[in-house]
Design a protein around this motif. Structure first.
Motif, mmCIF file in Angstrom:
data_model
loop_
_atom_site.group_PDB
_atom_site.id
_atom_site.type_symbol
_atom_site.label_atom_id
_atom_site.label_comp_id
_atom_site.label_asym_id
_atom_site.label_seq_id
_atom_site.Cartn_x
_atom_site.Cartn_y
_atom_site.Cartn_z
ATOM 1 N N HIS A 10 0.833 -1.217 0.000
ATOM 2 C CA HIS A 10 0.000 0.000 0.000
ATOM 3 C C HIS A 10 0.864 1.261 0.000
ATOM 4 C CE1 HIS A 10 -4.026 -1.529 0.165
ATOM 5 N NE2 HIS A 10 -3.741 -2.347 1.173
ATOM 6 N N GLU A 11 1.897 1.253 0.829
ATOM 7 C CA GLU A 11 2.781 2.432 0.903
ATOM 8 C C GLU A 11 3.459 2.674 -0.446
ATOM 9 O OE1 GLU A 11 5.415 1.665 4.091
ATOM 10 O OE2 GLU A 11 3.902 2.016 5.686
ATOM 11 N N GLN A 12 3.929 1.557 -1.074
ATOM 12 C CA GLN A 12 4.565 1.708 -2.389
ATOM 13 C C GLN A 12 3.599 2.290 -3.412
ATOM 14 O OE1 GLN A 12 6.110 -2.094 -3.422
ATOM 15 N NE2 GLN A 12 7.701 -2.134 -1.831
ATOM 16 N N CYS A 13 2.357 1.757 -3.382
ATOM 17 C CA CYS A 13 1.355 2.288 -4.320
ATOM 18 C C CYS A 13 1.083 3.767 -4.063
ATOM 19 C CB CYS A 13 0.046 1.485 -4.199
ATOM 20 S SG CYS A 13 0.194 -0.195 -4.812
ATOM 21 N N SER A 14 0.974 4.132 -2.768
ATOM 22 C CA SER A 14 0.700 5.538 -2.443
ATOM 23 C C SER A 14 1.861 6.432 -2.873
ATOM 24 C CB SER A 14 0.436 5.680 -0.944
ATOM 25 O OG SER A 14 1.573 5.288 -0.211
ATOM 26 N N SER A 15 3.120 5.925 -2.678
ATOM 27 C CA SER A 15 4.274 6.725 -3.101
ATOM 28 C C SER A 15 4.286 6.907 -4.620
ATOM 29 C CB SER A 15 5.558 6.039 -2.637
ATOM 30 O OG SER A 15 5.682 4.771 -3.259
ATOM 31 N N LEU A 16 3.959 5.802 -5.329
ATOM 32 C CA LEU A 16 3.895 5.909 -6.793
ATOM 33 C C LEU A 16 2.827 6.909 -7.234
ATOM 34 C CD1 LEU A 16 4.242 2.153 -7.739
ATOM 35 C CD2 LEU A 16 5.946 3.932 -8.079
ATOM 36 N N GLU A 17 1.693 6.870 -6.548
ATOM 37 C CA GLU A 17 0.628 7.824 -6.887
ATOM 38 C C GLU A 17 1.073 9.260 -6.654
ATOM 39 O OE1 GLU A 17 -2.666 6.668 -4.579
ATOM 40 O OE2 GLU A 17 -3.160 4.903 -5.782
ATOM 41 N N LYS A 18 1.756 9.484 -5.511
ATOM 42 C CA LYS A 18 2.225 10.842 -5.221
ATOM 43 C C LYS A 18 3.222 11.307 -6.297
ATOM 44 C CE LYS A 18 1.576 10.548 -0.220
ATOM 45 N NZ LYS A 18 2.259 10.486 1.083
ATOM 46 N N GLU A 19 4.149 10.389 -6.686
ATOM 47 C CA GLU A 19 5.129 10.771 -7.710
ATOM 48 C C GLU A 19 4.433 11.107 -9.027
ATOM 49 O OE1 GLU A 19 7.793 7.530 -7.906
ATOM 50 O OE2 GLU A 19 8.826 8.004 -6.014
ATOM 51 N N LEU A 20 3.427 10.300 -9.378
ATOM 52 C CA LEU A 20 2.690 10.581 -10.613
ATOM 53 C C LEU A 20 2.021 11.952 -10.554
ATOM 54 C CD1 LEU A 20 1.063 7.123 -11.317
ATOM 55 C CD2 LEU A 20 2.724 8.274 -12.737
ATOM 56 N N LYS A 21 1.392 12.249 -9.401
ATOM 57 C CA LYS A 21 0.748 13.553 -9.253
ATOM 58 C C LYS A 21 1.751 14.695 -9.371
ATOM 59 C CE LYS A 21 -3.126 11.986 -6.429
ATOM 60 N NZ LYS A 21 -3.765 12.041 -5.107
ATOM 61 N N SER A 22 2.922 14.510 -8.698
ATOM 62 C CA SER A 22 3.934 15.578 -8.756
ATOM 63 C C SER A 22 4.438 15.774 -10.186
ATOM 64 C CB SER A 22 5.088 15.221 -7.823
ATOM 65 O OG SER A 22 5.709 14.020 -8.253
ATOM 66 N N GLU A 23 4.614 14.638 -10.910
ATOM 67 C CA GLU A 23 5.062 14.763 -12.304
ATOM 68 C C GLU A 23 4.013 15.459 -13.162
ATOM 69 O OE1 GLU A 23 6.067 10.958 -13.707
ATOM 70 O OE2 GLU A 23 7.964 10.850 -12.611
ATOM 71 N N LYS A 24 2.742 15.134 -12.920
ATOM 72 C CA LYS A 24 1.676 15.832 -13.660
ATOM 73 C C LYS A 24 1.727 17.335 -13.411
ATOM 74 C CE LYS A 24 -1.803 12.189 -13.881
ATOM 75 N NZ LYS A 24 -3.133 11.766 -13.421
ATOM 76 N N GLU A 25 1.858 17.715 -12.124
ATOM 77 C CA GLU A 25 1.909 19.142 -11.798
ATOM 78 C C GLU A 25 3.111 19.825 -12.445
ATOM 79 O OE1 GLU A 25 1.861 19.256 -7.603
ATOM 80 O OE2 GLU A 25 -0.286 18.714 -7.409
ATOM 81 N N GLN A 26 4.274 19.144 -12.397
ATOM 82 C CA GLN A 26 5.462 19.739 -13.021
ATOM 83 C C GLN A 26 5.275 19.925 -14.524
ATOM 84 O OE1 GLN A 26 8.731 17.236 -11.973
ATOM 85 N NE2 GLN A 26 8.711 17.784 -9.776
ATOM 86 N N ARG A 27 4.686 18.885 -15.160
ATOM 87 C CA ARG A 27 4.470 18.982 -16.605
ATOM 88 C C ARG A 27 3.515 20.128 -16.944
ATOM 89 N NH1 ARG A 27 1.605 14.111 -19.631
ATOM 90 N NH2 ARG A 27 -0.166 15.129 -18.618
ATOM 91 N N GLN A 28 2.446 20.267 -16.145
ATOM 92 C CA GLN A 28 1.517 21.370 -16.384
ATOM 93 C C GLN A 28 2.198 22.729 -16.186
ATOM 94 O OE1 GLN A 28 -1.786 20.641 -13.821
ATOM 95 N NE2 GLN A 28 -2.576 18.899 -15.040
ATOM 96 N N ALA A 29 3.034 22.825 -15.122
ATOM 97 C CA ALA A 29 3.737 24.090 -14.875
ATOM 98 C C ALA A 29 4.675 24.427 -16.038
ATOM 99 C CB ALA A 29 4.523 24.003 -13.572
ATOM 100 N N LEU A 30 5.390 23.384 -16.538
ATOM 101 C CA LEU A 30 6.286 23.616 -17.677
ATOM 102 C C LEU A 30 5.506 24.060 -18.920
ATOM 103 C CD1 LEU A 30 8.659 20.563 -17.245
ATOM 104 C CD2 LEU A 30 9.266 22.958 -16.914
ATOM 105 N N GLN A 31 4.344 23.415 -19.152
ATOM 106 C CA GLN A 31 3.542 23.832 -20.299
ATOM 107 C C GLN A 31 3.097 25.280 -20.176
ATOM 108 O OE1 GLN A 31 0.391 21.021 -20.560
ATOM 109 N NE2 GLN A 31 1.666 19.390 -21.459
#
Length: 635
Positions: free
Chosen positions: A433-454
């Motif tokens: 569960h912790e691994q899945c939650s960490s992966l989800e957080k990383e995905l969210k952070s990457e989405k936010e970074q990509r949106q900020a870059l755009q």
């Protein structure tokens, strides 16, 4: 009161005796016209009226013996039919008539003695209707009940319809009870003979009733023996079925243990794979957005399936416990009384229904397991076919989720049997569960970074386009400024040598829309220490005019690029007042912002840089443009 009770007792004995003698002579069937029967009812009415309390009401005094007789309906439910039939007779309008009809019906049912005995046994209720020294409250009442028992031998056929029971006069006729002295001996012999015949008939009736009851009891015993044998057979069949179910349960437990071992191995393998492949997963994250949504949907579906399987497992456990309890009750109840045989049959039927339900549910569980195995094989084939690293990571993540869910399901099923092993499985699941939650957080952070870059890229594109336009405008202004430099040099000497002009005189500049004011000599002396500073003033005015022109060009570019022209189909309500458009309220575009407004919210007109003539603008754009114009004129 004592003398009245004694007289009524003697009259009751004589009336019962004469009634029985006349009935035996006539064949024991009596009609309503029989004189001794009528006199018996008269004497019975006098006995019931003796010592009766008088009830006072608004109409007057009421003294009726039907009130005590109504208590029999409450004390003896069998008398309810008599009371209802008496109340439903339309000919009866008084309580006396209803009481006489009640006595007639009770005698026809041969239960008059039983009903009066019930009344006399409940003297605390009779005290509301009778005086303490009344006949029904003393011992004479029980004697009368004993005399009335002999009337059960008679068959009375009385018709209540058409008889006026309300207006009958209750007078005792003593002529029936007076006899000649000569016929006393003959009468005694006749009485003895009739008594013997009555006893014989009574004994024969008793024998007939006893033989009938013995036959009924024998039939009941045979039926109970048959049912007992059937129940024993059903019990043996149920025990066999329970043994077979226990064997199936043992097989299922073994299969669950095998599945649990496989799941543990698969979890360990997935742990190792995930640790090794996390580094590569961080480098390839760009296309996981769409894949993650699919994974999340499948995760929800698997959770729903898991919850359904848990509910089915709980139902099976509850049914098993209920079946064991029912079998114990059956084993106990077979040794008890024969009255519990019906309850045992019902319980066996319930056990059969439960067994059928368990059988169907076991079949459903097996089919679900087969489907899941087929799905697992299909997913394994898909993972082997996919070659790219991103898809391999996705399929492995799915496998880890499935393994985690299978471990959770099996841990719930084997909580009672495995005990301490569940703790280790729970820890592993928590890590997943912790691994899945960490992966989800990383995905969210990457989405936010990509949106900020755009966003930053878009802003940079906009700024670059604006800078290019400004550069072109600056180059044009430079050329104009260089062309204007020569006339300023020619006019500089003439401006310096001219005489002072009046205050407020203006100097026209070539190419300037406005005019520059020239001050007199005394003011020039204050503000300009040397005459050579006049050209610098002219240069500053030209720079201010070029700045205003640049701002106009920027506003034109913003009007052309920043706003989008909405289509008529996209707007159904006014942008400002939010009222719905109709035939009377038409749509109008604002030429500045491009949005659609109604006539009241866009009635203003202004000259825009992109349009040569005044055009329609909304109220908000009108105020904004006026503020800009005022600020530009002030500067």
């Amino acid at each position: 009161m004592m003398e009245e009770r004694a007289n009524l007792m003697h009259m009751m004995k004589l009336s019962v005796k004469v009634l029985l003698q006349s009935a035996l002579s006539l064949g024991r069937s009596l009609d309503a016209d029989h004189a001794p029967l009528q006199q018996f009812f008269v004497v019975m009415e006098h006995c019931l009226k003796h010592g009766l309390k008088v009830k006072k009401s608004f109409i007057g005094q009421n003294k009726s013996f039907f009130g005590p007789l109504e208590l029999v309906e409450k004390l003896c439910p069998e008398a309810s039919d008599i009371a209802t039939s008496v109340r439903n007779l339309p000919e009866l309008k008084t309580a006396v008539g209803r009481g006489r009809a009640w006595l007639y019906l009770a005698l026809m049912q041969k239960k008059l003695a039983d009903y009066l005995k019930v009344l006399i046994d409940n003297k605390h209720l009779l005290s509301e209707f009778y005086e303490p020294e009344a006949l029904m409250m003393e011992e004479e009442g029980m004697v009368i009940v004993g005399l009335l028992v002999g009337l059960n031998v008679l068959d009375a056929n009385l018709c209540l319809k058409g008889e006026d029971l309300d207006s009958q006069v209750g007078v005792i006729d003593f002529s029936l009870y007076l006899k000649d002295v000569q016929g006393l001996d003959g009468g005694k012999e006749h009485e003895r003979i009739t008594d013997v015949l009555d006893q014989k008939n009574y004994v024969e009736e008793l024998n007939r009733h006893l033989s009938c009851t013995v036959g009924d009891l024998q039939n009941k015993i045979d039926g109970l023996e048959k049912t007992n044998s059937k129940l024993q057979e059903e019990l043996s069949a149920a025990t066999d079925r329970i043994c077979s179910l226990q064997e199936e349960q043992q097989q299922l437990r073994e299969q669950n243990e095998l599945i649990r071992e496989r799941s543990e191995k698969s979890v360990e393998i997935t742990k190792q794979d995930t640790k090794v492949e996390l580094d590569t997963y961080k480098q390839t994250r760009q296309g996981l957005d769409e894949m993650y949504s699919d994974v999340w949907k499948q995760l929800k579906e698997e959770k729903k399936v898991r919850l359904e399987l848990e509910k089915e497992l709980e139902l099976q456990i509850g049914m098993k416990t209920e079946m064991e309890i029912a079998m114990k009750l059956l084993e106990k109840d077979t040794h008890e009384k024969q009255d519990t045989l019906v309850a045992l049959r019902q319980q066996l039927e319930e056990v059969k229904a439960i067994n059928l339900q368990m059988f169907h549910k076991v079949q459903n569980a097996e089919s679900c397991l087969q489907q899941k195995n087929e799905a697992i094989t299909s997913f394994e084939e898909k993972t082997n076919q996919v070659m790219s690293s991103m898809k391999q990571m996705e399929e492995r993540l799915r496998q880890s989720e499935r393994a985690r869910q299978g471990a959770e399901e099996r841990s719930h099923r084997l909580q009672q049997e495995l005990g301490g092993r569940t703790c280790a499985l729970q820890q592993q699941l928590s890590q997943l569960h912790e691994q899945c939650s960490s992966l989800e957080k990383e995905l969210k952070s990457e989405k936010e970074q990509r949106q900020a870059l755009q966003r930053e890229l878009q802003l940079e594109k906009d700024t670059s386009s604006l800078l290019r336009a400004e550069l072109q405008q600056v180059e044009g202004l430079k050329k104009n400024f260089l062309g204007l430099g020569h006339p300023w040099e020619a006019n500089r000497t003439s401006l310096c040598l001219e005489s002072p002009r009046s205050s407020g005189e203006e100097l026209d500049l070539p190419g300037n829309p406005g005019s520059l004011q020239v001050f007199p000599d005394d003011k020039i002396a204050r503000h300009l220490p040397q005459r050579l500073e006049v050209p610098t003033m002219l240069v500053g005015a030209a720079a201010a005019w070029s700045k205003l022109k640049m701002e106009d060009i920027k506003e034109v570019n913003k009007a052309l690029k920043g706003h989008t022209w909405l289509k008529d189909d996209e707007a159904t309500h006014c942008k400002q007042c939010e009222k719905e458009f109709s035939i009377s309220r038409r749509k109008h575009h604002c030429r500045n912002c491009g949005h659609i407004f109604c006539n009241t919210c866009s009635s203003n007109e202004l000259a825009l840089p992109s349009y040569p003539k005044p055009v329609r603008v909304c109220d908000s754009c009108h105020t904004l443009l006026l503020q800009r114009c005022s600020s530009s004129t002030g500067s």
